[in-house]
Design a protein around this motif. Structure first.
Motif, PDB file in Angstrom:
ATOM      1  N   THR A   1       2.403  -8.834  -7.897  1.00  0.00           N
ATOM      2  CA  THR A   1       1.452  -7.727  -8.061  1.00  0.00           C
ATOM      3  C   THR A   1       0.039  -8.153  -7.640  1.00  0.00           C
ATOM      4  OG1 THR A   1       1.226  -8.231 -10.417  1.00  0.00           O
ATOM      5  CG2 THR A   1       2.803  -6.507  -9.806  1.00  0.00           C
ATOM      6  N   SER A   2      -0.276  -9.434  -7.790  1.00  0.00           N
ATOM      7  CA  SER A   2      -1.589  -9.928  -7.342  1.00  0.00           C
ATOM      8  C   SER A   2      -1.728  -9.851  -5.835  1.00  0.00           C
ATOM      9  CB  SER A   2      -1.812 -11.365  -7.804  1.00  0.00           C
ATOM     10  OG  SER A   2      -1.968 -11.416  -9.192  1.00  0.00           O
ATOM     11  N   VAL A   3      -0.656 -10.177  -5.114  1.00  0.00           N
ATOM     12  CA  VAL A   3      -0.695 -10.067  -3.648  1.00  0.00           C
ATOM     13  C   VAL A   3      -0.993  -8.625  -3.253  1.00  0.00           C
ATOM     14  CG1 VAL A   3       0.708 -10.155  -1.541  1.00  0.00           C
ATOM     15  CG2 VAL A   3       0.777 -12.060  -3.165  1.00  0.00           C
ATOM     16  N   LEU A   4      -0.314  -7.689  -3.874  1.00  0.00           N
ATOM     17  CA  LEU A   4      -0.527  -6.284  -3.531  1.00  0.00           C
ATOM     18  C   LEU A   4      -1.926  -5.804  -3.920  1.00  0.00           C
ATOM     19  CD1 LEU A   4       2.978  -4.908  -4.516  1.00  0.00           C
ATOM     20  CD2 LEU A   4       2.105  -5.399  -2.222  1.00  0.00           C
ATOM     21  N   ALA A   5      -2.426  -6.285  -5.047  1.00  0.00           N
ATOM     22  CA  ALA A   5      -3.776  -5.892  -5.480  1.00  0.00           C
ATOM     23  C   ALA A   5      -4.849  -6.532  -4.599  1.00  0.00           C
ATOM     24  CB  ALA A   5      -3.977  -6.278  -6.940  1.00  0.00           C
ATOM     25  N   THR A   6      -4.594  -7.741  -4.135  1.00  0.00           N
ATOM     26  CA  THR A   6      -5.573  -8.458  -3.307  1.00  0.00           C
ATOM     27  C   THR A   6      -5.635  -7.903  -1.891  1.00  0.00           C
ATOM     28  OG1 THR A   6      -5.187 -10.454  -4.605  1.00  0.00           O
ATOM     29  CG2 THR A   6      -6.244 -10.746  -2.466  1.00  0.00           C
ATOM     30  N   PHE A   7      -4.492  -7.444  -1.388  1.00  0.00           N
ATOM     31  CA  PHE A   7      -4.409  -6.928  -0.021  1.00  0.00           C
ATOM     32  C   PHE A   7      -3.860  -5.502  -0.035  1.00  0.00           C
ATOM     33  CE2 PHE A   7      -3.587 -11.539   0.058  1.00  0.00           C
ATOM     34  CZ  PHE A   7      -4.656 -11.964   0.838  1.00  0.00           C
ATOM     35  N   PRO A   8      -4.589  -4.566  -0.640  1.00  0.00           N
ATOM     36  CA  PRO A   8      -4.034  -3.223  -0.835  1.00  0.00           C
ATOM     37  C   PRO A   8      -3.773  -2.454   0.461  1.00  0.00           C
ATOM     38  CG  PRO A   8      -6.350  -3.261  -1.423  1.00  0.00           C
ATOM     39  CD  PRO A   8      -5.940  -4.685  -1.175  1.00  0.00           C
ATOM     40  N   GLU A   9      -4.493  -2.754   1.515  1.00  0.00           N
ATOM     41  CA  GLU A   9      -4.331  -2.015   2.772  1.00  0.00           C
ATOM     42  C   GLU A   9      -3.469  -2.753   3.788  1.00  0.00           C
ATOM     43  OE1 GLU A   9      -5.469   1.093   2.929  1.00  0.00           O
ATOM     44  OE2 GLU A   9      -6.251   0.801   0.901  1.00  0.00           O
ATOM     45  N   ASP A  10      -2.958  -3.909   3.430  1.00  0.00           N
ATOM     46  CA  ASP A  10      -2.170  -4.731   4.347  1.00  0.00           C
ATOM     47  C   ASP A  10      -0.713  -4.273   4.313  1.00  0.00           C
ATOM     48  OD1 ASP A  10      -0.677  -6.751   5.621  1.00  0.00           O
ATOM     49  OD2 ASP A  10      -2.108  -8.304   5.030  1.00  0.00           O
ATOM     50  N   LYS A  11      -0.332  -3.472   5.312  1.00  0.00           N
ATOM     51  CA  LYS A  11       1.009  -2.890   5.331  1.00  0.00           C
ATOM     52  C   LYS A  11       2.099  -3.946   5.484  1.00  0.00           C
ATOM     53  CE  LYS A  11      -0.249   1.692   6.855  1.00  0.00           C
ATOM     54  NZ  LYS A  11      -0.046   2.777   7.815  1.00  0.00           N
ATOM     55  N   ILE A  12       1.814  -5.023   6.201  1.00  0.00           N
ATOM     56  CA  ILE A  12       2.821  -6.069   6.379  1.00  0.00           C
ATOM     57  C   ILE A  12       3.074  -6.791   5.063  1.00  0.00           C
ATOM     58  CG2 ILE A  12       3.362  -8.248   7.548  1.00  0.00           C
ATOM     59  CD1 ILE A  12       1.756  -7.133   9.957  1.00  0.00           C
ATOM     60  N   ALA A  13       2.000  -7.128   4.354  1.00  0.00           N
ATOM     61  CA  ALA A  13       2.172  -7.776   3.046  1.00  0.00           C
ATOM     62  C   ALA A  13       2.910  -6.844   2.094  1.00  0.00           C
ATOM     63  CB  ALA A  13       0.820  -8.171   2.462  1.00  0.00           C
ATOM     64  N   ARG A  14       2.543  -5.580   2.092  1.00  0.00           N
ATOM     65  CA  ARG A  14       3.193  -4.604   1.201  1.00  0.00           C
ATOM     66  C   ARG A  14       4.676  -4.466   1.554  1.00  0.00           C
ATOM     67  NH1 ARG A  14       1.671  -1.345  -2.761  1.00  0.00           N
ATOM     68  NH2 ARG A  14      -0.469  -2.040  -2.500  1.00  0.00           N
ATOM     69  N   LYS A  15       4.988  -4.375   2.841  1.00  0.00           N
ATOM     70  CA  LYS A  15       6.386  -4.259   3.263  1.00  0.00           C
ATOM     71  C   LYS A  15       7.175  -5.492   2.825  1.00  0.00           C
ATOM     72  CE  LYS A  15       7.766  -5.122   7.481  1.00  0.00           C
ATOM     73  NZ  LYS A  15       8.008  -5.065   8.925  1.00  0.00           N
ATOM     74  N   ASN A  16       6.606  -6.674   3.003  1.00  0.00           N
ATOM     75  CA  ASN A  16       7.312  -7.906   2.645  1.00  0.00           C
ATOM     76  C   ASN A  16       7.492  -8.050   1.141  1.00  0.00           C
ATOM     77  OD1 ASN A  16       7.457  -8.479   5.361  1.00  0.00           O
ATOM     78  ND2 ASN A  16       5.838 -10.000   5.335  1.00  0.00           N
ATOM     79  N   VAL A  17       6.461  -7.731   0.366  1.00  0.00           N
ATOM     80  CA  VAL A  17       6.588  -7.809  -1.089  1.00  0.00           C
ATOM     81  C   VAL A  17       7.594  -6.771  -1.576  1.00  0.00           C
ATOM     82  CG1 VAL A  17       5.406  -7.484  -3.300  1.00  0.00           C
ATOM     83  CG2 VAL A  17       4.327  -8.841  -1.507  1.00  0.00           C
ATOM     84  N   MET A  18       7.539  -5.574  -1.036  1.00  0.00           N
ATOM     85  CA  MET A  18       8.493  -4.547  -1.459  1.00  0.00           C
ATOM     86  C   MET A  18       9.915  -4.924  -1.063  1.00  0.00           C
ATOM     87  SD  MET A  18       7.310  -2.209  -3.330  1.00  0.00           S
ATOM     88  CE  MET A  18       5.707  -2.481  -4.058  1.00  0.00           C
ATOM     89  N   GLY A  19      10.089  -5.610   0.065  1.00  0.00           N
ATOM     90  CA  GLY A  19      11.415  -6.107   0.433  1.00  0.00           C
ATOM     91  C   GLY A  19      11.922  -7.118  -0.576  1.00  0.00           C
ATOM     92  N   LEU A  20      11.043  -8.011  -0.993  1.00  0.00           N
ATOM     93  CA  LEU A  20      11.395  -8.993  -2.015  1.00  0.00           C
ATOM     94  C   LEU A  20      11.727  -8.307  -3.339  1.00  0.00           C
ATOM     95  CD1 LEU A  20      11.557 -11.795  -3.322  1.00  0.00           C
ATOM     96  CD2 LEU A  20       9.044 -11.807  -3.386  1.00  0.00           C
ATOM     97  N   VAL A  21      10.889  -7.371  -3.747  1.00  0.00           N
ATOM     98  CA  VAL A  21      11.115  -6.645  -4.999  1.00  0.00           C
ATOM     99  C   VAL A  21      12.420  -5.842  -4.922  1.00  0.00           C
ATOM    100  CG1 VAL A  21      10.185  -4.827  -6.499  1.00  0.00           C
ATOM    101  CG2 VAL A  21       8.678  -6.624  -5.642  1.00  0.00           C
ATOM    102  N   ALA A  22      12.707  -5.257  -3.764  1.00  0.00           N
ATOM    103  CA  ALA A  22      13.962  -4.513  -3.602  1.00  0.00           C
ATOM    104  C   ALA A  22      15.160  -5.443  -3.763  1.00  0.00           C
ATOM    105  CB  ALA A  22      13.997  -3.815  -2.244  1.00  0.00           C
ATOM    106  N   ASN A  23      15.084  -6.639  -3.189  1.00  0.00           N
ATOM    107  CA  ASN A  23      16.186  -7.591  -3.368  1.00  0.00           C
ATOM    108  C   ASN A  23      16.357  -7.954  -4.838  1.00  0.00           C
ATOM    109  OD1 ASN A  23      16.804  -7.688  -0.659  1.00  0.00           O
ATOM    110  ND2 ASN A  23      15.851  -9.661  -0.294  1.00  0.00           N
ATOM    111  N   ILE A  24      15.256  -8.187  -5.522  1.00  0.00           N
ATOM    112  CA  ILE A  24      15.332  -8.529  -6.946  1.00  0.00           C
ATOM    113  C   ILE A  24      15.934  -7.368  -7.733  1.00  0.00           C
ATOM    114  CG2 ILE A  24      13.962  -9.070  -9.006  1.00  0.00           C
ATOM    115  CD1 ILE A  24      12.034 -10.606  -7.072  1.00  0.00           C
ATOM    116  N   SER A  25      15.588  -6.142  -7.345  1.00  0.00           N
ATOM    117  CA  SER A  25      16.102  -4.976  -8.067  1.00  0.00           C
ATOM    118  C   SER A  25      17.606  -4.800  -7.905  1.00  0.00           C
ATOM    119  CB  SER A  25      15.376  -3.701  -7.626  1.00  0.00           C
ATOM    120  OG  SER A  25      15.818  -3.272  -6.346  1.00  0.00           O
TER     121      SER A  25
END
Length: 133
Positions: free
Chosen positions: A34-58
């Motif tokens: 969540t810190s990565v997403l909060a630190t880079f809120p407009e970075d679509k690549i970071a958001r896509k990668n974190v959401m991919g990781l979160v999706a795998n965890i889910s």
């Protein structure tokens, strides 16, 4: 950040043991994600990668309830409301779908009321129907 998140996304794919390590022991788990997403809120690549990781965890039944965290749900909602293309919203939608099928008791413990569950379900439906396929 991009490379690190992409690496974690890849090592968690179809690997529940790695999902559990990341969410429970490695790198600070949810706090770091969540810190990565909060630190880079407009970075679509970071958001896509974190959401991919979160999706795998889910996808891991054992790890999934840990994602029922207000910060994670907020970031998923931000991602889905971002009007980003499917490459960004797809993983957030998949994660939310996995989370919303948890039992009513599990959702209640996490503070997700039936009304909130319905609101998130409506958002999910709206986003999926809006994809230009």
């Amino acid at each position: 950040v991009h490379s690190c998140c992409m690496y974690l996304w890849n090592v968690t794919d179809e690997c529940p043991a790695n999902c559990q390590q990341i969410i429970n022991n490695v790198i600070g788990g949810i706090d770091v994600l969540t810190s990565v997403l909060a630190t880079f809120p407009e970075d679509k690549i970071a958001r896509k990668n974190v959401m991919g990781l979160v999706a795998n965890i889910s996808e891991d039944r054992v790890s999934r309830p840990r994602l029922l965290d207000a910060r994670v749900l907020r970031e998923i909602e931000i991602t889905l409301r971002s009007n980003s293309d499917i490459s960004v919203t797809y993983n957030a939608a998949g994660c939310l779908a996995h989370l919303l099928v948890e039992s009513a008791a599990t959702l209640a413990v996490a503070g997700v009321t039936p009304g909130r569950q319905a609101e998130l379900s409506d958002l999910l439906l709206s986003v999926v129907l809006g994809w230009d396929l």
